[in-house]
Design a protein around this motif. Sequence first.
Motif, mmCIF file in Angstrom:
data_model
loop_
_atom_site.group_PDB
_atom_site.id
_atom_site.type_symbol
_atom_site.label_atom_id
_atom_site.label_comp_id
_atom_site.label_asym_id
_atom_site.label_seq_id
_atom_site.Cartn_x
_atom_site.Cartn_y
_atom_site.Cartn_z
ATOM 1 N N SER A 76 46.920 3.686 0.502
ATOM 2 C CA SER A 76 46.970 4.099 1.900
ATOM 3 C C SER A 76 48.177 4.996 2.106
ATOM 4 C CB SER A 76 47.082 2.877 2.831
ATOM 5 O OG SER A 76 45.980 2.018 2.675
ATOM 6 N N SER A 93 43.520 0.240 4.696
ATOM 7 C CA SER A 93 43.402 1.098 5.877
ATOM 8 C C SER A 93 42.269 2.082 5.645
ATOM 9 C CB SER A 93 44.702 1.854 6.153
ATOM 10 O OG SER A 93 44.529 2.740 7.249
ATOM 11 N N ARG A 98 43.938 5.494 7.612
ATOM 12 C CA ARG A 98 45.078 6.080 6.888
ATOM 13 C C ARG A 98 44.896 5.986 5.375
ATOM 14 N NH1 ARG A 98 49.264 3.897 6.603
ATOM 15 N NH2 ARG A 98 48.780 1.763 7.250
ATOM 16 N N SER A 99 43.683 5.857 4.929
ATOM 17 C CA SER A 99 43.442 5.717 3.501
ATOM 18 C C SER A 99 43.823 6.990 2.756
ATOM 19 C CB SER A 99 41.958 5.405 3.246
ATOM 20 O OG SER A 99 41.697 5.361 1.861
ATOM 21 N N ARG A 135 38.544 8.121 4.860
ATOM 22 C CA ARG A 135 39.015 8.787 6.085
ATOM 23 C C ARG A 135 37.877 9.531 6.765
ATOM 24 N NH1 ARG A 135 43.149 10.698 2.763
ATOM 25 N NH2 ARG A 135 42.497 12.852 3.147
ATOM 26 N N GLU A 164 37.169 0.736 11.371
ATOM 27 C CA GLU A 164 38.091 -0.308 10.983
ATOM 28 C C GLU A 164 37.814 -1.564 11.793
ATOM 29 O OE1 GLU A 164 42.187 1.806 9.386
ATOM 30 O OE2 GLU A 164 42.129 0.989 11.410
ATOM 31 N N GLY A 215 42.726 -2.784 9.394
ATOM 32 C CA GLY A 215 42.650 -1.698 8.424
ATOM 33 C C GLY A 215 41.449 -1.775 7.505
#
Length: 660
Positions: free
Chosen positions: A199, A541, A544-545, A551, A561, A574
């Motif tokens: 992440s 996440s 925010r990967s 994403r 999420e 996440g």
Amino acid sequence: MPANAPTVVFVGGGPRTAGILERLAANRPELFDAPLDIHVIEPHTAGSGRIWRYEQHPGLMLNSAAADVTMFTDASVACDGPVADGPALADWAAGMLDGTIADVPELPADLRRQLRELSGTTFPTRQLQSAYLEWFFRRAVGRLAPDAAVTVHKDTAVGIESLPTTQREDDGGGYLVRLAGGAALPADVVVFALGHTDSLPDETSAAWADFAARHGRFHAAPSYTTDVDYAPIIPGQDVIVSGMGLAFVDLLVLLMEGRGGRFEDTSDGRLRYVPSGAEPRIWAGSRRGVPYHSKISSTLRGEPAESPRFFTAEAVDALLAEHGELDFRTQLWPLIAKDAGYGYYRELLTGYPERAVIGWTEFAERYAAVDWYSPERPRLVADAVPDTDLHLDLEHLDHPFAGRELAGLSDVQSAVTAHIEHDLRLRTSLDHSETLALFTALLKVYMELGRLVPPERLNSRSQQAVHGWWHGFFSFVDSGPPPRRLREMLALHRAGVLRFIGPGLEIQAEEESGRFVGTSAQTGATVRATALIEARLPAPSVARSANPLLRQLHRSGLGAEQQLLSTDGLHSTGRLLVSDRNEVLSPMGEPSRRLFGVGPGTSGWGAGAFARPGTNAAPFRENDALARRILTVLAGHRRHAGQPDTVAENPAPATLQGKA
């Protein structure tokens, strides 16, 4: 493959995908006896994937003995599909040596040596595990014969989009999976089996990275330990390490033996570390202030362990019938704890009757009648077991230094080393198999939790507790390193290259000195250093990967999420939101019949990819259910398209193709 053969795309080709492929092969004769086109997208080697790949330090080990590692279902697995037994890692190694295991390429000389030295109680290297997992993957592909093609793309998926309805004539639309290399794969079904992904740094880690860059210091954000470049760390440099779990164990291997140091056996049975001079000095701390507990080398000597007696389907069903939502800590944990205690005391009283003044039959009857947190339970234990050191205290186990006064770094060193030595005595002694009984009881409950408790019936606080505290506590007690790793920690400490900060570690960045400051909130012990390593895997996440596909899945609205409601508003875990059928859910909670997610980055229970034989392992149950779900979807697609459900008379053989 025929042009109209349905296509399944797996994003990620590690052991979880291999397990699902094996289950697809086992269930196809019943559910989908027709051609099938399968694509596996994996930038590393299919079967082992990133975490278990061969290309890592040869000293890194599994934290499970060879006899406790299998990829195969057996008679214990409660699944709808047919079980297909096969060799655990230790049996596979023996078969490799005697020639009964086929389809294995020539292994490097060092792995051949490891095969010869391996026994059921040996903790194998990850490199050897990679060979087993890759063999299993090839075997699963072979079992898909004679009418399935499996193509491996050594590439990374970077995007997914729904196909326009004008391009589809079936019952639900398909997808196009785009790869970094430029290819685009149409898919009837997509399975996200990405395992542990990186992440982007959270706000705190990003601030520490900025601090390190401005002051010429070193900082490593959470990551898979072996993928971090530690070359900037110089010999003798003080390094604060936050986290003392399995990532910390790997870190010590890389920074000590990986830099030329070695361990020697001494005449008193201990290890001595001989430094190379290239090592830094590690200052380690964490929430508990101690490393994970050692794996256990004893064997049970009392009555055989039973299935959970208190945390049962009947008990959970009764709670579900009475309550709209369940609370993990107040309603489920007392049952789990009671089962843990039942297993522990069963072994203590039946394996070592001289240590008790009450027989097991009487104890068990009285124990069953009291709640875990009732005052009668500790009174019963005191009546039965005179030695208070043998009383099970799960809170103390979770927080070994709680309420203890430790004055400064000197006391911390003594306390942590004494804790490790005591742990090794309990877990490697033939006279303390009650620790194994506790291990076994917790493992059985851990495997049962996802089967018995619907995640959606837990309140939000409890869902956070399950993925946070419960998973952490179970890992601390049951998923620790081999005993040798703790012996090595003691040797490193005696050699002066490993020191401990203590429990309740807090990190600050000190602008005046340009150093990281690590402080034990409980003891006040403080260390200043020019390097900081966050020794743990990154928190999951989707938004925010570091994985571009996740994403994009989030941005497109195809996935979301998991959001939990707490007293201060919505809280994101996440994790990729999936249903109890592993269907990817939209931000509105709508399930997709053709997108599935499985593994540690999803909101499902998740329980690894391989397991101990004979344990009705949760990942095997989930793999079977998901494989049957996929085949059912594909069968429905064929019927909708007016295609026959029978296979061609002369189908093409299964193939394992690769594309760079």
